[in-house]
Design a protein around this motif. Structure first.
Motif, PDB file in Angstrom:
ATOM      1  N   ASN A 148      19.492   4.045 -46.157  1.00  0.00           N
ATOM      2  CA  ASN A 148      20.529   4.015 -45.132  1.00  0.00           C
ATOM      3  C   ASN A 148      19.832   3.836 -43.783  1.00  0.00           C
ATOM      4  OD1 ASN A 148      23.099   4.377 -46.475  1.00  0.00           O
ATOM      5  ND2 ASN A 148      22.311   6.366 -47.108  1.00  0.00           N
ATOM      6  N   ILE A 149      19.916   2.642 -43.229  1.00  0.00           N
ATOM      7  CA  ILE A 149      19.202   2.300 -42.007  1.00  0.00           C
ATOM      8  C   ILE A 149      20.083   2.595 -40.797  1.00  0.00           C
ATOM      9  CG2 ILE A 149      18.074   0.450 -40.721  1.00  0.00           C
ATOM     10  CD1 ILE A 149      16.625   1.370 -43.298  1.00  0.00           C
ATOM     11  N   PRO A 150      19.619   3.451 -39.870  1.00  0.00           N
ATOM     12  CA  PRO A 150      20.409   3.755 -38.670  1.00  0.00           C
ATOM     13  C   PRO A 150      20.530   2.524 -37.756  1.00  0.00           C
ATOM     14  CG  PRO A 150      18.679   5.396 -39.034  1.00  0.00           C
ATOM     15  CD  PRO A 150      18.373   4.236 -39.918  1.00  0.00           C
ATOM     16  N   ILE A 151      21.728   2.295 -37.293  1.00  0.00           N
ATOM     17  CA  ILE A 151      21.973   1.208 -36.340  1.00  0.00           C
ATOM     18  C   ILE A 151      22.138   1.841 -34.961  1.00  0.00           C
ATOM     19  CG2 ILE A 151      23.423  -0.765 -35.769  1.00  0.00           C
ATOM     20  CD1 ILE A 151      22.023  -0.945 -38.515  1.00  0.00           C
ATOM     21  N   GLY A 187      13.675  10.949 -34.514  1.00  0.00           N
ATOM     22  CA  GLY A 187      14.561  11.161 -35.650  1.00  0.00           C
ATOM     23  C   GLY A 187      15.838  10.359 -35.496  1.00  0.00           C
ATOM     24  N   VAL A 188      16.591  10.237 -36.593  1.00  0.00           N
ATOM     25  CA  VAL A 188      17.823   9.457 -36.563  1.00  0.00           C
ATOM     26  C   VAL A 188      18.901  10.142 -35.737  1.00  0.00           C
ATOM     27  CG1 VAL A 188      17.365   8.360 -38.756  1.00  0.00           C
ATOM     28  CG2 VAL A 188      18.654  10.487 -38.711  1.00  0.00           C
ATOM     29  N   ALA A 189      18.700  11.430 -35.372  1.00  0.00           N
ATOM     30  CA  ALA A 189      19.680  12.119 -34.534  1.00  0.00           C
ATOM     31  C   ALA A 189      19.374  11.972 -33.051  1.00  0.00           C
ATOM     32  CB  ALA A 189      19.724  13.606 -34.893  1.00  0.00           C
ATOM     33  N   SER A 190      18.451  11.087 -32.707  1.00  0.00           N
ATOM     34  CA  SER A 190      18.089  10.897 -31.309  1.00  0.00           C
ATOM     35  C   SER A 190      19.237  10.251 -30.544  1.00  0.00           C
ATOM     36  CB  SER A 190      16.843  10.009 -31.216  1.00  0.00           C
ATOM     37  OG  SER A 190      17.172   8.683 -31.574  1.00  0.00           O
ATOM     38  N   PRO A 191      19.212  10.293 -29.200  1.00  0.00           N
ATOM     39  CA  PRO A 191      20.317   9.726 -28.430  1.00  0.00           C
ATOM     40  C   PRO A 191      20.611   8.269 -28.766  1.00  0.00           C
ATOM     41  CG  PRO A 191      18.928  11.066 -27.022  1.00  0.00           C
ATOM     42  CD  PRO A 191      18.224  10.977 -28.349  1.00  0.00           C
ATOM     43  N   ALA A 192      19.599   7.505 -29.176  1.00  0.00           N
ATOM     44  CA  ALA A 192      19.833   6.090 -29.483  1.00  0.00           C
ATOM     45  C   ALA A 192      20.795   5.907 -30.639  1.00  0.00           C
ATOM     46  CB  ALA A 192      18.513   5.396 -29.805  1.00  0.00           C
TER      47      ALA A 192
END
Length: 359
Positions: free
Chosen positions: A140-143, A242-247
């Motif tokens: 599952n790749i974060p967009i 991490g994937v929970a970063s602001p981006a």
């Protein structure tokens, strides 16, 4: 056919099948070959849209693969461009996520074959998650939430761990919603890393430590010393956001250098087609369960098969390793260590001159 653990010189055979890539079902069919002669950068030269996938910025996109030779895995990147057709200028491609090692498999070598996909492309057993071993993983790749809205191309690039120094790439048409009307964030992302084609540097053996991988990704396996070959050397092992970063629309946090595994892998299940997928679950910190693998196919007996004149079901003598071998009117095989084991072509396909195509 390919046998787990063999480190043969065969060309690898992998494609990204999800999101739906260009030319998955349309001629000229997407092939499982590395970039090179007949398969140019970018995207193997494929740009026919079979289906456009809608992706929401700030969420994740499932990425899965098809392939019968995985070279023990390697390192991957996932990138975007907003130009069409996909541009040959690599500066127009921006990386949104990098995986160091463990992509698309974590394995000793090549996996035993399973049922080919509907277009006759070789395949192997699938994990159904992002942490199984000796099976094809899915991710599952974060967009990022601030990528621009609009039509784009999503690309997968792969640098194999074992075997010839190659780059694999295929691409999917997508439409991004819920993102930004500005290109500022996109323009700040690193350029896609390209190597192992004419005019570019050549990587070394082992898990590649991709230089300038960006801020987002995971280290799934430790990179090998000297893996950069003649390419720029990475500035140490990356410590990704991490994937929970602001981006990605969450609170600020950082992942460890080596990512925690996902839920325990189920017994791996062969997929009948690239659209038959097992839904990935949200990662949690548990110990993955080893996957029971089918016994590797028996090696062909000395002298069995002698090219196209051999009977159906016999291993065929062949060269070079890695080539697709057309066997009669209804079978094909992949050359491995001088032999190709016949497999049935999918209905409605034919094999000619080493290319499988719809009829």
């Amino acid at each position: 056919m390919v046998v787990a653990g063999l480190l043969g010189a065969a060309h690898g055979h992998m494609i990204m099948n999800t999101p739906t890539p260009y030319n998955l079902d349309s001629a000229p069919l997407l092939q499982v070959n590395p970039l090179g002669a007949g398969f140019p950068f970018p995207c193997q030269g494929r740009s026919t849209v079979d289906q456009t996938t809608t992706i929401t910025a700030g969420q994740t996109q499932l990425v899965n693969f098809t392939g019968g030779a995985q070279h023990g895995g390697g390192s991957c990147q996932f990138s975007l461009t907003y130009e069409y057709p996909p541009p040959a200028d690599k500066s127009k491609w921006k990386t949104i996520y990098t995986l160091i090692g463990g992509c698309p498999v974590s394995a000793a070598g090549n996996l035993p074959p399973s049922q080919p996909d509907p277009n006759g492309r070789a395949d192997s057993v699938h994990c159904g998650n992002d942490s199984g071993t000796e099976c094809i993983r899915q991710f599952n790749i974060p967009i990022p939430k601030d990528v621009p809205n609009g039509k784009a191309t999503f690309a997968w690039t792969w640098f194999n761990k074992i075997g010839n120094r190659e780059i694999y790439m295929n691409c999917a048409p997508i439409s991004i919603t819920g993102g930004s009307d500005s290109t500022a964030f996109f323009d700040s992302l690193p350029e896609m890393f390209v190597a192992n084609i004419p005019g570019e540097c050549t990587t070394g053996q082992g898990v590649l430590n991709i230089p300038n991988p960006g801020k987002f990704g995971k280290v799934l396996e430790q990179p090998a010393d000297g893996s950069e070959g003649s390419c720029p050397k990475a500035n140490g092992i990356p410590s990704f956001d991490g994937v929970a970063s602001p981006a990605f629309g969450g609170s600020d946090s950082h992942s460890p250098a080596v990512a925690a595994p996902s839920p325990a892998a189920p017994v791996a299940t062969p997929l009948a087609s690239p659209t038959t997928l097992i839904t990935a679950t949200k990662p949690s910190v548990v110990t993955p369960t080893p996957i029971a693998q089918p016994a590797p196919p028996a090696a062909p007996a000395a002298g069995s098969g002698s090219g196209s004149g051999s009977g159906a079901g016999s291993a065929q003598s062949c060269s070079p390793d890695g080539a697709i071998i057309c066997i009669g009117a209804s079978q094909f095989g992949i050359c491995d260590h001088g032999h190709a084991v016949p497999q049935a072509l999918a209905p409605g396909t034919s094999c000619s001159n080493g290319v499988i195509a719809r009829v």
